[in-house]
Design an enzyme around this catalytic site. Structure first.
Site, PDB file in Angstrom:
ATOM      1  N   TRP A  14       0.823  -1.229   0.000  1.00 53.72           N
ATOM      2  CA  TRP A  14       0.000   0.000   0.000  1.00 53.72           C
ATOM      3  C   TRP A  14       0.849   1.267   0.000  1.00 53.72           C
ATOM      4  O   TRP A  14       0.320   2.359  -0.210  1.00 53.72           O
ATOM      5  CB  TRP A  14      -0.920   0.011   1.223  1.00 53.72           C
ATOM      6  N   GLU A 170      11.561  -6.583  -8.704  1.00 60.23           N
ATOM      7  CA  GLU A 170      10.870  -5.363  -9.109  1.00 60.23           C
ATOM      8  C   GLU A 170      11.803  -4.449  -9.893  1.00 60.23           C
ATOM      9  O   GLU A 170      12.602  -3.699  -9.297  1.00 60.23           O
ATOM     10  CB  GLU A 170      10.374  -4.604  -7.873  1.00 60.23           C
ATOM     11  N   SER A 216       4.001  -2.217 -11.748  1.00 62.73           N
ATOM     12  CA  SER A 216       2.843  -1.966 -12.615  1.00 62.73           C
ATOM     13  C   SER A 216       2.084  -3.243 -12.981  1.00 62.73           C
ATOM     14  O   SER A 216       1.512  -3.352 -14.055  1.00 62.73           O
ATOM     15  CB  SER A 216       3.262  -1.216 -13.884  1.00 62.73           C
ATOM     16  N   GLY A 237       1.596  -2.603  -6.115  1.00 62.32           N
ATOM     17  CA  GLY A 237       1.471  -1.285  -5.511  1.00 62.32           C
ATOM     18  C   GLY A 237       0.117  -0.681  -5.821  1.00 62.32           C
ATOM     19  O   GLY A 237      -0.902  -0.988  -5.196  1.00 62.32           O
ATOM     20  N   GLY A 238       0.087   0.191  -6.821  1.00 58.96           N
ATOM     21  CA  GLY A 238      -1.116   0.946  -7.165  1.00 58.96           C
ATOM     22  C   GLY A 238      -2.396   0.118  -7.219  1.00 58.96           C
ATOM     23  O   GLY A 238      -3.421   0.516  -6.651  1.00 58.96           O
TER      24      GLY A 238
HETATM   25  P1  PGA Z   1       3.320  -0.557  -8.598  1.00 56.59           P
HETATM   26  O1  PGA Z   1       4.293  -0.771  -7.347  1.00 56.59           O
HETATM   27  O2  PGA Z   1       2.491  -1.813  -8.714  1.00 56.59           O
HETATM   28  O3  PGA Z   1       2.510   0.647  -8.253  1.00 56.59           O
HETATM   29  O4  PGA Z   1       4.192  -0.367  -9.787  1.00 56.59           O
HETATM   30  C1  PGA Z   1       4.880  -2.015  -7.095  1.00 56.59           C
HETATM   31  C2  PGA Z   1       5.773  -1.917  -5.889  1.00 56.59           C
HETATM   32  O5  PGA Z   1       6.457  -0.900  -5.753  1.00 56.59           O
HETATM   33  O6  PGA Z   1       5.821  -2.824  -5.038  1.00 56.59           O
END
Ligand code: PGA
Length: 255
Positions: A14, A170, A216, A237-238
């Site tokens: 989050w 990542e 992403s 993340g998002g």
């Molecule tokens: P994101 O972030 O899905 O918004 O790209 C992933 C993360 O940083 O763990």
């Protein structure tokens, strides 16, 4: 994913989003949507949301994680949180070495290793993040770099303790940018991480390790990413901030 060898885990990161009351609302929305998940489901929330998250997820299949912990057990480290503090609360997971911590808060491979050891010693499960920057990829050093990050992060981690580690690959250029690694790129690097772990430990240990992709990942691209043999879920993340989107990703990893 190769579910015969290891478990798939979808973890939400989050970041610095959601107050405690907002966290409760999101979790209540999420609970019914992921109740029948065929993969691990984790939400890594801000420290101040942990209590609410633990209460709201009690008795469900959703596990709770923090987004960092300090490497010392206690002491004069103003503003920091120890692994023992998280453990005593009932927190199960902790994200370590996220690229945002590396970029904005001076985290290094060495401190990631110290935090990993502290988390494992306290009985937490560690989601250890590695990944290359765009310039590293352009220089063609992605696999060596990520292998090195992995090796340093895991220094001193026993084979037994590694069972409580998830590696999250990542690529920094893909985080929050809307640019996802292709499924092939993600698989290639996850496979390289596994090969590194096989060299340091052994093949069986490497085969049992959950390696996530993050950057992403969303409701639209998750199925293709997690269909790759070496991609065992994702760190999201998002898209983890929207219950419906997160649930679609969990469904994709449940197949
Ligand atoms: P994101 O972030 O899905 O918004 O790209 C992933 C993360 O940083 O763990």
């Amino acid at each position: 994913m190769n579910k015969a060898l290891r478990s798939a885990v979808i973890a939400g990161n989050w970041k610095m989003n959601k107050t405690p009351s907002e966290a409760k609302t999101l979790i209540e929305e999420l609970k019914p949507l992921v109740a029948n998940a065929g993969c691990g489901v984790v939400i890594c929330v801000p420290f101040v949301d942990l209590q609410v998250a633990l209460e709201a997820t009690a008795g469900t299949n959703i596990k709770v994680g923090a987004q960092n912990c300090h490497f010392e057990k206690s002491g004069a480290f103003t503003g920091e949180i120890s692994a023992d503090m998280l453990k005593e609360m009932g927190v199960e997971y902790v994200v370590l070495g996220h690229s945002e911590r590396r970029q904005y808060f001076g985290e290094t491979d060495v401190t990631v290793n110290k935090r990993t050891l502290a988390a494992l010693n306290a009985g937490l499960k560690a989601i250890v993040c590695v990944g290359e920057k765009l310039e590293d990829r352009e220089q063609g050093i992605t696999e060596e770099l990520v292998a090195l990050q992995t090796k340093i992060a895991l220094q001193g981690v026993s084979k037994q303790a590694l069972k409580n580690v998830i590696i999250a690959y990542e690529p920094v250029w893909a985080i929050g940018t809307g640019k996802t690694a292709t499924a092939e790129q993600a698989n290639e690097v996850c496979a390289a991480i596994r090969a590194t772990v096989a060299k340091v430990y052994d093949q069986e240990t490497a085969d049992g390790l959950t390696i996530q992709y993050g950057g992403s990942m969303n409701a639209g691209n998750a199925a293709e990413l997690v269909a790759q043999p070496d991609v065992d879920g994702g760190l999201i993340g998002g898209a983890s901030l929207k219950a419906a989107d997160f649930a679609v990703i969990v469904d994709a990893a449940s197949k």
